[in-house]
Design a protein around this motif. Structure first.
Motif, mmCIF file in Angstrom:
data_model
loop_
_atom_site.group_PDB
_atom_site.id
_atom_site.type_symbol
_atom_site.label_atom_id
_atom_site.label_comp_id
_atom_site.label_asym_id
_atom_site.label_seq_id
_atom_site.Cartn_x
_atom_site.Cartn_y
_atom_site.Cartn_z
ATOM 1 N N LYS A 68 0.580 -1.377 -0.109
ATOM 2 C CA LYS A 68 -0.331 0.176 0.324
ATOM 3 C C LYS A 68 0.723 1.352 0.085
ATOM 4 O O LYS A 68 1.122 2.226 -0.885
ATOM 5 C CB LYS A 68 -0.723 -0.200 0.866
ATOM 6 N N ASN A 69 1.795 1.051 1.301
ATOM 7 C CA ASN A 69 3.019 2.862 1.050
ATOM 8 C C ASN A 69 3.218 2.988 -1.112
ATOM 9 O O ASN A 69 3.319 3.864 -0.672
ATOM 10 C CB ASN A 69 3.697 2.040 2.121
ATOM 11 N N ARG A 70 3.845 1.812 -0.953
ATOM 12 C CA ARG A 70 4.729 2.240 -1.915
ATOM 13 C C ARG A 70 3.443 2.279 -3.309
ATOM 14 O O ARG A 70 3.874 3.509 -4.157
ATOM 15 C CB ARG A 70 5.063 0.222 -2.650
ATOM 16 N N ALA A 71 2.395 2.063 -3.106
ATOM 17 C CA ALA A 71 1.365 2.743 -4.374
ATOM 18 C C ALA A 71 0.996 3.790 -4.205
ATOM 19 O O ALA A 71 0.993 5.277 -4.438
ATOM 20 C CB ALA A 71 0.031 1.800 -4.196
ATOM 21 N N TYR A 72 0.779 4.577 -2.845
ATOM 22 C CA TYR A 72 0.177 5.541 -2.088
ATOM 23 C C TYR A 72 1.300 6.755 -2.280
ATOM 24 O O TYR A 72 1.288 7.393 -2.804
ATOM 25 C CB TYR A 72 -0.170 5.865 -0.676
ATOM 26 N N GLN A 73 2.842 6.499 -2.389
ATOM 27 C CA GLN A 73 3.630 6.991 -2.534
ATOM 28 C C GLN A 73 3.684 7.261 -3.606
ATOM 29 O O GLN A 73 4.300 8.568 -4.371
ATOM 30 C CB GLN A 73 4.989 6.631 -1.542
ATOM 31 N N SER A 74 3.789 6.268 -4.482
ATOM 32 C CA SER A 74 4.261 6.576 -6.459
ATOM 33 C C SER A 74 2.512 7.680 -6.794
ATOM 34 O O SER A 74 3.100 8.518 -7.199
ATOM 35 C CB SER A 74 3.582 5.101 -7.036
ATOM 36 N N ARG A 75 1.692 7.498 -6.411
ATOM 37 C CA ARG A 75 0.836 9.040 -6.527
ATOM 38 C C ARG A 75 1.049 9.415 -6.108
ATOM 39 O O ARG A 75 1.043 10.859 -7.035
ATOM 40 C CB ARG A 75 -0.784 8.444 -5.530
ATOM 41 N N ASP A 76 2.229 10.161 -5.121
ATOM 42 C CA ASP A 76 2.283 11.705 -4.706
ATOM 43 C C ASP A 76 3.517 11.755 -5.029
ATOM 44 O O ASP A 76 2.839 12.765 -5.676
ATOM 45 C CB ASP A 76 3.132 11.036 -2.537
ATOM 46 N N VAL A 77 4.509 10.838 -5.864
ATOM 47 C CA VAL A 77 4.973 11.469 -6.614
ATOM 48 C C VAL A 77 5.125 12.222 -8.313
ATOM 49 O O VAL A 77 5.540 12.726 -8.701
ATOM 50 C CB VAL A 77 6.058 10.106 -6.636
ATOM 51 N N PHE A 78 4.499 11.322 -8.515
ATOM 52 C CA PHE A 78 3.391 11.231 -10.495
ATOM 53 C C PHE A 78 2.160 10.992 -10.349
ATOM 54 O O PHE A 78 1.804 10.016 -10.393
ATOM 55 C CB PHE A 78 3.898 10.851 -11.003
ATOM 56 N N PRO A 79 1.416 12.053 -9.634
ATOM 57 C CA PRO A 79 -0.416 12.061 -10.074
ATOM 58 C C PRO A 79 -0.988 12.132 -10.994
ATOM 59 O O PRO A 79 -2.547 11.806 -11.536
ATOM 60 C CB PRO A 79 -0.054 13.517 -8.936
ATOM 61 N N GLU A 80 0.081 12.020 -12.465
ATOM 62 C CA GLU A 80 -0.610 12.489 -13.490
ATOM 63 C C GLU A 80 -1.244 11.082 -13.687
ATOM 64 O O GLU A 80 -1.464 10.349 -15.156
ATOM 65 C CB GLU A 80 0.407 13.238 -14.126
#
Length: 188
Positions: A68-80
């Motif tokens: 979960k942390n990996r998915a959410y942090q990925s979104r934080d880095v690149f929300p597009e």
């Protein structure tokens, strides 16, 4: 309503998927799983983000939290992106010994989340002993099987099945299973 119309995408549009890891196995299996599931062009990129859990997660909760942390942090880095994927391998023990598994967690553009887990398999006693002493599974495999960086290749599952099931194949199926709610939006 089909998925493509729901997301306002034309079949020719590429879906952008971010994986919360630069591990080539995790990136490749994600690309293959999404391509098979959606049968359309996919662009998958891996990015380095923290799992927020120990290098060797223990138990269901800690392993799923890492994904979960990996998915959410990925979104934080690149929300597009259209999707963000977290993959985390973990270990646990029962009366038969130590076993390995992995959780897949997928976050969609609309905030929908899904998850699926791989099958489990038991680890040899020599590997389990090293992991119990604090060594990460991939490093223990490298030492016991005289390999180098096996976790970015076939992984434990590849070593133990003598290549019949490699890490890419092992993860791919669970990613496709996690995509079921996105493939069937009217049902979920």
């Amino acid at each position: 309503m089909s998925f493509r119309r729901r997301e306002n995408l034309k079949p020719s549009d590429k879906l952008l998927v971010l994986v919360g890891s630069k591990n080539p196995v995790k990136v490749a299996c994600t690309e293959d799983a999404f391509t098979r599931a959606f049968n359309r062009p996919i662009l998958v990129e891996g990015i380095n983000v923290s799992s927020g859990v120990p290098d060797q997660p223990i138990g269901e909760r800690e392993t799923l939290l890492g994904a979960k942390n990996r998915a959410y942090q990925s979104r934080d880095v690149f929300p597009e992106a259209n999707y963000w994927v977290g993959i985390e391998g973990g270990i646990d023990e029962d009366e038969k010994g130590m076993f390995a598994f992995a959780w897949m967690f997928i976050l969609g553009q609309n905030g929908k989340t899904t998850q699926a887990k791989t099958g489990t398999f038991y680890l040899p006693k020599k590997v389990s002993e090293l992991v119990s002493q604090g060594m990460e599974l991939g490093k223990a495999d490298d030492l016991i099987f005289e390999q180098e960086n096996s976790k970015q290749q076939g992984g434990s599952v590849g070593l133990l099945t003598q290549g019949v099931v490699n890490r890419d194949e092992y993860y791919r199926q669970a990613i496709i299973l996690a995509l079921i709610p996105f493939l069937n939006p009217d049902l979920f």
